[in-house]
Design a protein around this motif. Structure first.
Motif, short mmCIF file in Angstrom:
data_model
loop_
_atom_site.label_atom_id
_atom_site.label_comp_id
_atom_site.label_asym_id
_atom_site.label_seq_id
_atom_site.Cartn_x
_atom_site.Cartn_y
_atom_site.Cartn_z
N MET A 234 0.84 -1.19 0.00
CA MET A 234 0.00 0.00 0.00
C MET A 234 0.88 1.25 0.00
SD MET A 234 -2.82 1.26 2.84
CE MET A 234 -3.88 -0.16 2.58
N LEU A 235 0.58 2.20 -0.84
CA LEU A 235 1.30 3.45 -0.88
C LEU A 235 0.80 4.39 0.21
CD1 LEU A 235 1.28 4.05 -4.75
CD2 LEU A 235 3.11 3.01 -3.37
N GLU A 236 1.62 5.40 0.54
CA GLU A 236 1.21 6.35 1.58
C GLU A 236 -0.09 7.06 1.20
OE1 GLU A 236 4.10 8.97 3.31
OE2 GLU A 236 5.77 7.66 2.72
N GLU A 237 -0.23 7.43 -0.07
CA GLU A 237 -1.45 8.11 -0.50
C GLU A 237 -2.67 7.20 -0.35
OE1 GLU A 237 -2.06 11.25 -1.27
OE2 GLU A 237 0.03 11.61 -0.66
N GLU A 238 -2.48 5.92 -0.63
CA GLU A 238 -3.57 4.97 -0.47
C GLU A 238 -3.97 4.81 0.99
OE1 GLU A 238 -2.96 1.90 -4.20
OE2 GLU A 238 -1.63 1.70 -2.46
N GLU B 263 -11.66 9.64 14.95
CA GLU B 263 -10.74 10.79 14.89
C GLU B 263 -9.30 10.27 14.85
OE1 GLU B 263 -9.21 14.38 17.84
OE2 GLU B 263 -11.28 13.62 18.02
N ALA B 264 -8.45 10.98 14.10
CA ALA B 264 -7.04 10.60 14.01
C ALA B 264 -6.33 11.00 15.31
CB ALA B 264 -6.38 11.28 12.82
N VAL B 265 -5.83 10.00 16.06
CA VAL B 265 -5.16 10.27 17.34
C VAL B 265 -3.68 9.89 17.31
CG1 VAL B 265 -7.29 10.03 18.68
CG2 VAL B 265 -5.88 8.01 18.23
N GLY B 266 -3.26 9.20 16.25
CA GLY B 266 -1.86 8.88 16.10
C GLY B 266 -1.44 7.58 16.76
N VAL B 267 -0.20 7.18 16.46
CA VAL B 267 0.39 5.94 16.97
C VAL B 267 1.52 6.30 17.93
CG1 VAL B 267 1.74 3.91 16.30
CG2 VAL B 267 -0.25 4.59 14.94
N THR C 137 2.68 -0.13 6.32
CA THR C 137 2.80 1.18 5.67
C THR C 137 2.46 2.23 6.71
OG1 THR C 137 2.03 0.27 3.57
CG2 THR C 137 2.02 2.66 3.78
N PHE C 138 3.22 3.35 6.73
CA PHE C 138 2.86 4.43 7.65
C PHE C 138 3.04 5.77 6.96
CE2 PHE C 138 7.32 5.28 8.39
CZ PHE C 138 7.91 4.02 8.39
N THR C 139 2.26 6.73 7.47
CA THR C 139 2.29 8.07 6.88
C THR C 139 1.79 9.07 7.91
OG1 THR C 139 1.62 9.38 4.95
CG2 THR C 139 -0.07 8.02 5.97
N GLU C 140 1.93 10.33 7.59
CA GLU C 140 1.40 11.39 8.47
C GLU C 140 0.01 11.76 7.95
OE1 GLU C 140 2.34 16.00 9.72
OE2 GLU C 140 4.02 14.66 9.28
N TYR C 141 -0.94 11.81 8.88
CA TYR C 141 -2.32 12.12 8.51
C TYR C 141 -2.92 13.03 9.57
CZ TYR C 141 -7.34 11.35 7.67
OH TYR C 141 -8.67 11.52 7.43
N GLU C 142 -3.35 14.21 9.15
CA GLU C 142 -3.91 15.22 10.05
C GLU C 142 -2.98 15.51 11.24
OE1 GLU C 142 -7.93 14.48 11.15
OE2 GLU C 142 -8.67 14.72 9.09
N VAL D 150 -0.65 13.67 12.65
CA VAL D 150 -0.19 12.55 13.48
C VAL D 150 0.21 11.39 12.58
CG1 VAL D 150 -1.62 13.19 15.46
CG2 VAL D 150 -2.53 11.63 13.72
N ASN D 151 0.99 10.47 13.14
CA ASN D 151 1.41 9.30 12.39
C ASN D 151 0.35 8.18 12.52
OD1 ASN D 151 3.92 10.29 11.50
ND2 ASN D 151 4.86 9.81 13.48
N ILE D 152 0.01 7.58 11.37
CA ILE D 152 -0.87 6.42 11.38
C ILE D 152 -0.17 5.28 10.65
CG2 ILE D 152 -2.98 7.79 11.46
CD1 ILE D 152 -3.36 7.23 8.48
N CYS D 153 -0.64 4.06 10.86
CA CYS D 153 0.04 2.90 10.31
C CYS D 153 -0.99 1.86 9.87
CB CYS D 153 0.97 2.30 11.37
SG CYS D 153 1.79 0.75 10.89
N SER D 154 -0.68 1.14 8.82
CA SER D 154 -1.54 0.03 8.39
C SER D 154 -0.71 -1.24 8.34
CB SER D 154 -2.15 0.31 7.01
OG SER D 154 -1.15 0.30 6.01
N ALA D 155 -1.37 -2.36 8.60
CA ALA D 155 -0.75 -3.68 8.47
C ALA D 155 -1.66 -4.51 7.58
CB ALA D 155 -0.57 -4.34 9.83
N GLU D 156 -1.19 -4.78 6.37
CA GLU D 156 -1.97 -5.58 5.44
C GLU D 156 -1.76 -7.06 5.75
OE1 GLU D 156 -1.95 -4.01 1.21
OE2 GLU D 156 -0.28 -2.87 2.09
N ILE D 157 -2.87 -7.76 5.97
CA ILE D 157 -2.82 -9.18 6.34
C ILE D 157 -3.24 -9.99 5.11
CG2 ILE D 157 -3.60 -10.93 7.96
CD1 ILE D 157 -2.09 -8.50 9.20
#
Length: 513
Positions: free
Chosen positions: A1-5, A63-67, A93-98, A100-107
């Protein structure tokens, strides 16, 4: 997954304020969630896999609260992935959103031959989960068995039944079947009859198989009472609806016998309860009857339900069901799609056969082609009749064929096969030649259907399920609250608006009790 995705995914979740079949949101602001095993298992056990999204808070309307720490989060999630059997290989994948940092884990999905994926600490029986909507539910014994049976090539139609001996099989039907096989292959006639029965899977070591019983026994339901068909005609749109005289069913029949006998009787039941329209050709003046549903499509659906149903011990108490409603005909077959087949592949790919011995017998006894043409035939016949496309739903532990008669031109989308949408009601009739859907008409019809559904008072959970919505919050905001505000819906307990027992009904149309 890309950061934009990842950003687009987070925005979508926030807009919809809901998780989904393939998305699970975890806060991870104060630390890594300690128990991800259930979701890791359920995502691994579905064909589409899934995505864990860290950094949004469901309690705060996503709401985006970050990691708390991206590096440590990936490490600890990976540790939990390694506690699964087989191990899960997440892609982060991780990126900055609003801000804060957010992260995804594709399973990723585990191969069918390795399922179920389960938490080793709990074991296969208690540690295996399945995804249903936005929830992780423990797998049933049957679901676990289905994977193991496929992996070990176990075919339940070939299991023997000690209670029955060859003398209880219909001699005339059996001789006709053997004569057909002799005619097909002259060399086959050189065998003794006992050898023929063994080679045709009618018996195993002289004991009849389940396939032999279901096709040749004088009365199969004497051994398996629920290996039959229950057929009902409902005077409404859902089971439980009643008619003007409070009748639950306008017709109700238990259909027994061999597979060939049940097919014929079931088709007869359907023909008896279908509306018939007489059409006069303007050029020739000839009269022609048009049934509510194409008889050949109904026959194929019934054949498929009986031949490809699950015949394991786990489903011995579940019959095939034929349910007539005012707007549709539903045929329910115990057991979901077998092997690697998906709903999207039906009629396009060659399926794995759950009951190969039974299917070969039925080919001779019922004129079933056994050439994987059943689904294409249903689709073709419905199109020729000018009716909506048939709907195939691979539900949990059952497969359902739905034929619509054109009274309503929408259906509920199968939640376990497709990603969540804003509404699970959509047009199946083509409004234009290009097949574009009219969203305004779709929503209007969805609301009208909900009002009819609520003639009988309904709980929030019932409304959400009926509308195909994943969360109660969304169901209330999107559908119930607007109808309450305009007075089309009312509460059974207005003095206790937040009660768990609260039900909602259509004003002026409340059902008699």
């Amino acid at each position: 997954m890309l950061e934009e995705e990842l950003k687009e995914l987070a925005e979508k979740v926030r807009t919809q304020r809901a998780e989904a079949q393939y998305i699970e949101v975890k806060t991870a602001k104060e630390g890594c969630p300690k128990r991800l095993y259930d979701t890791l298992s359920s995502f691994s056990n579905q064909d589409s896999g899934g995505i864990l999204l860290f950094g949004l808070d469901e309690r705060l309307l996503f709401e985006a609260v970050g990691v708390y720490d991206l590096q440590d989060l990936q490490k600890k999630v990976t540790e939990q992935c390694n506690q699964m059997e087989p191990p899960v290989r997440a892609v982060f994948t991780f990126t900055e959103y609003e801000g804060v940092n957010i992260c995804s884990a594709e399973i990723p999905a585990v191969d069918l031959s390795e399922r179920p994926c389960y938490y080793k600490g709990a074991g296969r029986v208690k540690g295996a989960y399945v995804r249903v909507g936005d929830a992780d539910l423990p797998m049933t014994d049957y679901e676990i068995y289905s994977y193991e049976a496929y992996r070990r090539h176990v075919h339940d139609d070939e299991r023997t039944v000690d209670r029955i001996d060859v003398s209880m099989l219909d001699r005339g039907r059996l001789e006709r079947f053997l004569n057909d096989k002799k005619a097909e292959r002259p060399q086959f006639s050189l065998l003794e009859e006992a050898q023929m029965l063994e080679m045709l899977n009618v018996t195993r070591k002289g004991i009849p198989t389940l396939a032999g019983i279901m096709n040749f026994c004088i009365y199969p339901q004497g051994v398996f009472p629920q290996y039959c068909i229950t057929a009902v005609v409902v005077p409404g749109y859902e089971i439980g609806d009643v008619g003007e005289d409070l009748e639950r069913f306008m017709d109700n029949k238990r259909i027994c016998g061999t597979i060939a006998e049940m097919v014929e009787e079931a088709v007869g039941f359907c023909k008896r309860n279908m509306k018939v329209k007489t059409i006069i050709d303007s050029e020739t003046g000839r009269r022609r009857d048009k049934t509510e549903y194409p008889v050949s499509a109904v026959r194929e659906a019934v054949l498929n339900a009986l031949i490809h149903r699950d015949y394991s011990m786990h489903t011995e108490g579940t019959p095939v069901q034929i349910n007539f409603f005012q707007d549709r005909l539903e045929i329910h077959s115990p057991g979901n799609l077998y092997g690697r087949m998906t709903v999207e592949q039906l009629g396009l790919a060659r399926p794995d056969l759950r009951n190969p011995a039974l299917a070969v017998m039925a080919e001779s006894l019922t004129e079933a082609e056994n050439r994987y043409s059943g689904i294409p035939t249903i689709r073709k016949e419905m199109a020729l009749a000018g009716l909506p496309e048939p709907v195939f739903e691979n539900r949990r532990n059952e497969f359902v064929v739905i034929l619509y008669n054109g009274t309503f031109t929408y259906h509920r989308e199968p939640s376990q096969e497709m990603f969540v949408r804003e509404s699970a009601l959509y047009e199946v009739s083509r409004e234009t030649e290009t097949g574009k859907y009219d969203k305004e008409k779709q929503e209007e019809r969805g609301v009208q259907d909900l009002l009819k559904f609520c003639i009988q008072p309904r709980l929030k959970t019932e409304i959400a399920e009926f509308m195909g919505v994943k969360t109660l919050y969304y169901a209330m905001k999107k559908y119930v609250n607007p109808l309450l505000e305009c007075g089309k819906l009312a509460m059974t307990m207005p003095e206790k608006p937040q009660s768990k027992l609260q039900r909602y009904y259509t004003t002026g149309m409340r059902e008699r009790t």
